[in-house]
Design an enzyme around this catalytic site. Structure first.
Site, PDB file in Angstrom:
ATOM      1  N   ARG A   1       4.655 -10.016   3.428  1.00 26.43           N
ATOM      2  CA  ARG A   1       4.526  -9.522   4.800  1.00 26.43           C
ATOM      3  C   ARG A   1       5.883  -9.631   5.479  1.00 26.43           C
ATOM      4  O   ARG A   1       6.595 -10.639   5.323  1.00 26.43           O
ATOM      5  CB  ARG A   1       3.507 -10.349   5.587  1.00 26.43           C
TER       6      ARG A   1
ATOM      7  N   GLU B   1       6.241  -2.792  11.192  1.00 24.88           N
ATOM      8  CA  GLU B   1       5.942  -1.542  10.470  1.00 24.88           C
ATOM      9  C   GLU B   1       5.302  -0.512  11.392  1.00 24.88           C
ATOM     10  O   GLU B   1       4.450  -0.895  12.203  1.00 24.88           O
ATOM     11  CB  GLU B   1       5.004  -1.836   9.302  1.00 24.88           C
TER      12      GLU B   1
ATOM     13  N   HIS C   1       5.891  -0.008   2.098  1.00 29.13           N
ATOM     14  CA  HIS C   1       4.658  -0.791   1.856  1.00 29.13           C
ATOM     15  C   HIS C   1       3.798  -0.164   0.745  1.00 29.13           C
ATOM     16  O   HIS C   1       2.683   0.284   0.977  1.00 29.13           O
ATOM     17  CB  HIS C   1       3.850  -0.945   3.154  1.00 29.13           C
TER      18      HIS C   1
HETATM   19  C1  GLV Z   1      -1.366  -5.229   1.150  1.00 27.65           C
HETATM   20  O1  GLV Z   1      -0.411  -5.377   1.812  1.00 27.65           O
HETATM   21  C2  GLV Z   1      -2.388  -6.213   0.919  1.00 27.65           C
HETATM   22  O2  GLV Z   1      -2.362  -7.306   1.504  1.00 27.65           O
HETATM   23  O3  GLV Z   1      -3.275  -5.919   0.130  1.00 27.65           O
END
Ligand code: GLV
Length: 308
Positions: A227, A256, A274
């Site tokens: 993250r 984001e 991402h």
């Molecule tokens: C994606 O970012 C997830 O946490 O699955």
């Protein structure tokens, strides 16, 4: 009467068919997701909410969802959900662990290879017609064999990354919550590549900031597929600009889809949008698992993958 479910983004049709067979579905139309305001309005009267990583499922959403029994996040991370507020109202929260481990670990290796072998720089050179032909010392990168990968957070994904790194001939060091790993300071100071795999919590927010970046080798690379807020982006831009570290590869960002403008201008950082779990198989499996959780809880069965 079928239970009512709100789905905040379009999901694969095979998964939606399974959900629709069991539930009355209200879903986002088109490619974009529902806004926070739309979720607050449409969650009223729903027994289940299928949320995505981009949805902020905070107290206002949870309070508007007076009939909610389950919030099924289509992601392994659930920092986007106020789990405490859900717990106060007896709402089950589930995530999608395991099914995305391989895809995310694969993508971590893709980022490691891209940044250490300067793939982004090379591709930009070719695309802007700036390539003059093969040269002996052009865009030389770092070989992986014999180098140390430092894994911050040896959970499911961290372990899968470690296995892949070993196949590339790397040695692996790790920190871990149980304390059996290397202290973070030492891992940062000794690793050639540092890869982050801790969840975002109040304790891990800005875990990597200016002091931590300053501890890394000048020849080292930072990889973030967990993250964005685990890294202080401002500090990272400073470290990359001043060549305090050799490079970074990021799949996630603090705000984001906004990326720090300085990162956009730097050559020594690989930027991905991402994509960690973004394979067709994996995204379908994630949606399928979230739907299984909804069907289980609404059918008075135990959830398959509750977050706690
Ligand atoms: C994606 O970012 C997830 O946490 O699955």
């Amino acid at each position: 009467m079928k239970p009512r479910v709100l789905v905040t983004r379009a999901l694969p049709s095979s998964v939606m068919q399974r959900l629709s067979a069991a539930c009355d579905v209200d879903r986002a139309e088109g490619g974009g997701g529902l806004s926070h305001d739309e979720i607050v309005t449409r969650v009223a009267g729903k027994q289940a909410l299928l949320s995505m990583v981009t949805d902020v499922v905070d107290r206002p959403v949870i309070e508007a969802g007076t009939s909610l029994r389950i919030i099924a996040n289509v992601a392994v991370g659930y920092n986007n959900i106020d789990v405490a507020a859900a717990g106060e109202r007896g709402i089950v929260v589930t995530n999608t662990p395991d099914v995305l481990t391989d895809a995310t670990a694969d993508f971590t290796l893709a980022l490691i290879l891209a940044v250490t072998r300067r793939l982004g720089e090379g591709e930009r050179l070719v695309r802007r017609a700036g390539w003059q032909g093969w040269a002996f010392d052009q865009l030389l990168g770092m070989q992986l064999r014999g180098r140390q990968l430092g894994i911050v957070g040896l959970g499911r994904i961290g372990k899968a990354v470690a296995a892949r790194a070993s196949a590339f001939g790397m040695t692996v060091a790790h920190t871990s919550r149980s304390g059996d790993g290397m202290p973070l300071d030492r891992l940062l100071a000794t690793s050639d590549i540092v890869s982050l795999h801790v969840p975002l919590t109040p304790e891990t927010r800005h875990l990597i900031g200016q002091p931590e970046l300053a501890r890394m080798k000048r020849s080292a690379y930072l990889i973030n597929t967990t993250r964005g807020p685990v890294v202080d982006e401002e500090a990272l831009a400073w470290a990359l600009r001043s060549r305090l570290i050799a490079g970074a590869a990021l799949d996630v960002y603090e705000r984001e889809p906004v990326v720090h403008p300085e990162l956009l201008a730097l050559e020594n950082v690989v930027l991905a949008p991402h994509l960690g779990s973004a394979t067709t198989d994996t995204r379908t499996a994630m949606a399928d698992l979230a739907v299984s959780n909804v069907i289980a809880v609404l059918g008075d069965q135990a959830p398959l993958t509750p977050v706690s």
